[in-house]
Enzyme design. Structure first.
Site, PDB file in Angstrom:
ATOM      1  N   ASP A   1      68.443  54.159   4.304  1.00  0.00           N
ATOM      2  CA  ASP A   1      68.784  53.228   3.321  1.00  0.00           C
ATOM      3  C   ASP A   1      69.720  52.959   3.292  1.00  0.00           C
ATOM      4  O   ASP A   1      70.885  53.887   4.113  1.00  0.00           O
ATOM      5  CB  ASP A   1      68.997  54.478   2.092  1.00  0.00           C
TER       6      ASP A   1
ATOM      7  N   HIS B   1      69.006  44.365   8.119  1.00  0.00           N
ATOM      8  CA  HIS B   1      67.810  45.402   8.803  1.00  0.00           C
ATOM      9  C   HIS B   1      67.571  45.468  10.285  1.00  0.00           C
ATOM     10  O   HIS B   1      66.999  46.111  10.693  1.00  0.00           O
ATOM     11  CB  HIS B   1      66.328  44.866   8.164  1.00  0.00           C
TER      12      HIS B   1
ATOM     13  N   LEU C   1      57.333  63.327  21.345  1.00  0.00           N
ATOM     14  CA  LEU C   1      58.210  63.230  19.753  1.00  0.00           C
ATOM     15  C   LEU C   1      56.904  62.654  19.296  1.00  0.00           C
ATOM     16  O   LEU C   1      56.623  61.820  19.963  1.00  0.00           O
ATOM     17  CB  LEU C   1      59.228  62.855  19.224  1.00  0.00           C
TER      18      LEU C   1
HETATM   19  C1  FPP Z   1      66.890  50.143   3.491  1.00  0.00           C
HETATM   20  O1  FPP Z   1      68.121  49.257   3.102  1.00  0.00           O
HETATM   21  C2  FPP Z   1      65.613  49.576   4.039  1.00  0.00           C
HETATM   22  C3  FPP Z   1      64.293  49.268   4.343  1.00  0.00           C
HETATM   23  C4  FPP Z   1      64.188  48.990   2.483  1.00  0.00           C
HETATM   24  C5  FPP Z   1      63.895  49.273   5.346  1.00  0.00           C
HETATM   25  C6  FPP Z   1      64.065  50.077   6.735  1.00  0.00           C
HETATM   26  C7  FPP Z   1      63.176  48.886   7.551  1.00  0.00           C
HETATM   27  C8  FPP Z   1      64.190  49.502   8.849  1.00  0.00           C
HETATM   28  C9  FPP Z   1      65.608  50.363   9.858  1.00  0.00           C
HETATM   29  C10 FPP Z   1      64.148  48.124   9.810  1.00  0.00           C
HETATM   30  C11 FPP Z   1      62.959  48.099   9.916  1.00  0.00           C
HETATM   31  C12 FPP Z   1      62.360  49.105  10.283  1.00  0.00           C
HETATM   32  C13 FPP Z   1      60.900  48.740  10.631  1.00  0.00           C
HETATM   33  C14 FPP Z   1      60.132  49.698  12.359  1.00  0.00           C
HETATM   34  C15 FPP Z   1      59.979  48.025  10.070  1.00  0.00           C
HETATM   35  P1  FPP Z   1      67.528  48.725   1.517  1.00  0.00           P
HETATM   36  O2  FPP Z   1      67.422  46.723   2.019  1.00  0.00           O
HETATM   37  O3  FPP Z   1      67.027  48.841   0.297  1.00  0.00           O
HETATM   38  O4  FPP Z   1      69.208  48.427   1.181  1.00  0.00           O
HETATM   39  P2  FPP Z   1      69.814  47.866  -0.086  1.00  0.00           P
HETATM   40  O5  FPP Z   1      69.908  49.699  -0.580  1.00  0.00           O
HETATM   41  O6  FPP Z   1      71.831  48.627   0.655  1.00  0.00           O
HETATM   42  O7  FPP Z   1      70.447  47.048  -0.564  1.00  0.00           O
END
Ligand code: FPP
Length: 249
Positions: free
Chosen positions: A23, A40, A134
């Protein structure tokens, strides 16, 4: 003395199964005046580092929350970026994961996904299914309530088919109908960005997991952060509802 879940973790150096809620990508980007997509992208780099570190540290199962069933409510442009990142992650990183003996598994709802994404998920699982290093479990289009609902449907189908009596439904029956029945429950769940909740992640499996909340945003996560979370896990007493204190170290 027969081995119990508690005696298994006592004296066991690394947690067997670590699950991560990645997150804070958006906030990481906003703090730098960058578009969310950049957060991202940097999140994918953090993911690569973490997969390598998890393997090095002897973790057997690593589950990552990569796209939640609720993430569809984000703007179409951001969904497009996240789908693009998944496509690229599988296309660019799958060969390397395979070389590193990583087995990829996917949990979540497959129905309704774009056909090329659905195909890539199958390709990742098929290519790596013989690997015994893994096990990387990618929670994609995943929500725990949805997973439990799917399990309820599967159980009902067995009952309606006459293959299962209602009185024979046990917790094991439910587990058997989850998306990855053979995967042990996570010992440790890490969430980055300072938020302290599970957000519909592994609700059934998290019953006895230790939760570690890390203040930094996901794009800053690295091997040292993983080690620090594991150190915190090792300080915890895991009792699984019993009386004797057991630690994870
Ligand atoms: C949360 O950050 C993260 C996500 C919704 C997606 C997680 C995705 C990745 C780490 C990259 C993609 C990887 C793959 C394999 C698809 P947020 O956008 O909720 O952050 P915020 O809460 O600060 O807005």
């Amino acid at each position: 003395m027969p081995e119990t879940e508690a005696s298994r973790v006592a004296g066991y150096a690394p947690p067997r199964h670590v699950a991560i809620i990645m997150d804070g990508n958006g906030r990481w980007a906003a703090a730098r005046g960058l578009p969310r997509g950049e957060g991202h992208r940097r999140g994918v780099e953090a993911l690569r580092r973490t997969v390598r570190a998890a393997g090095d540290l002897g973790i057997k199962y690593l589950t990552i929350f990569s796209f939640s069933a609720e993430n569809w409510s984000r703007p179409a442009s951001e969904i497009g970026e996240l789908m693009g990142l998944l496509r690229r992650f599988i296309r660019n990183d799958l060969a390397e994961l395979h070389r590193s003996n990583v087995r990829v598994r996917i949990i979540g709802e497959r129905q309704g996904l774009e056909p090329d994404i659905a195909r890539l998920l199958i390709e990742a699982e098929d290519l790596t299914k013989g690997n015994d290093g893994l096990i990387l479990i990618v929670a994609f289009n995943y929500g725990a309530r949805q997973e439990i609902t799917r399990a309820a449907r599967r159980i009902s189908e067995r009952v309606l088919a006459g293959a299962l009596a209602v009185d024979d439904i046990t917790m094991e029956t439910v587990v058997d109908c989850l998306d990855a029945p053979d995967v042990p429950d996570p010992d440790l769940i890490i969430r980055t960005s300072g938020e302290q909740r599970l957000s519909n992640f592994l609700l059934w499996q998290a019953a006895y997991s230790e939760l570690v909340f890390v203040p930094s945003y996901w794009p800053d996560f690295d091997r040292a952060a993983l080690e620090a979370a594991i150190d915190e896990y090792r300080q915890r007493e895991r009792r699984f509802g019993g009386l004797i204190a057991k630690t994870g170290s």
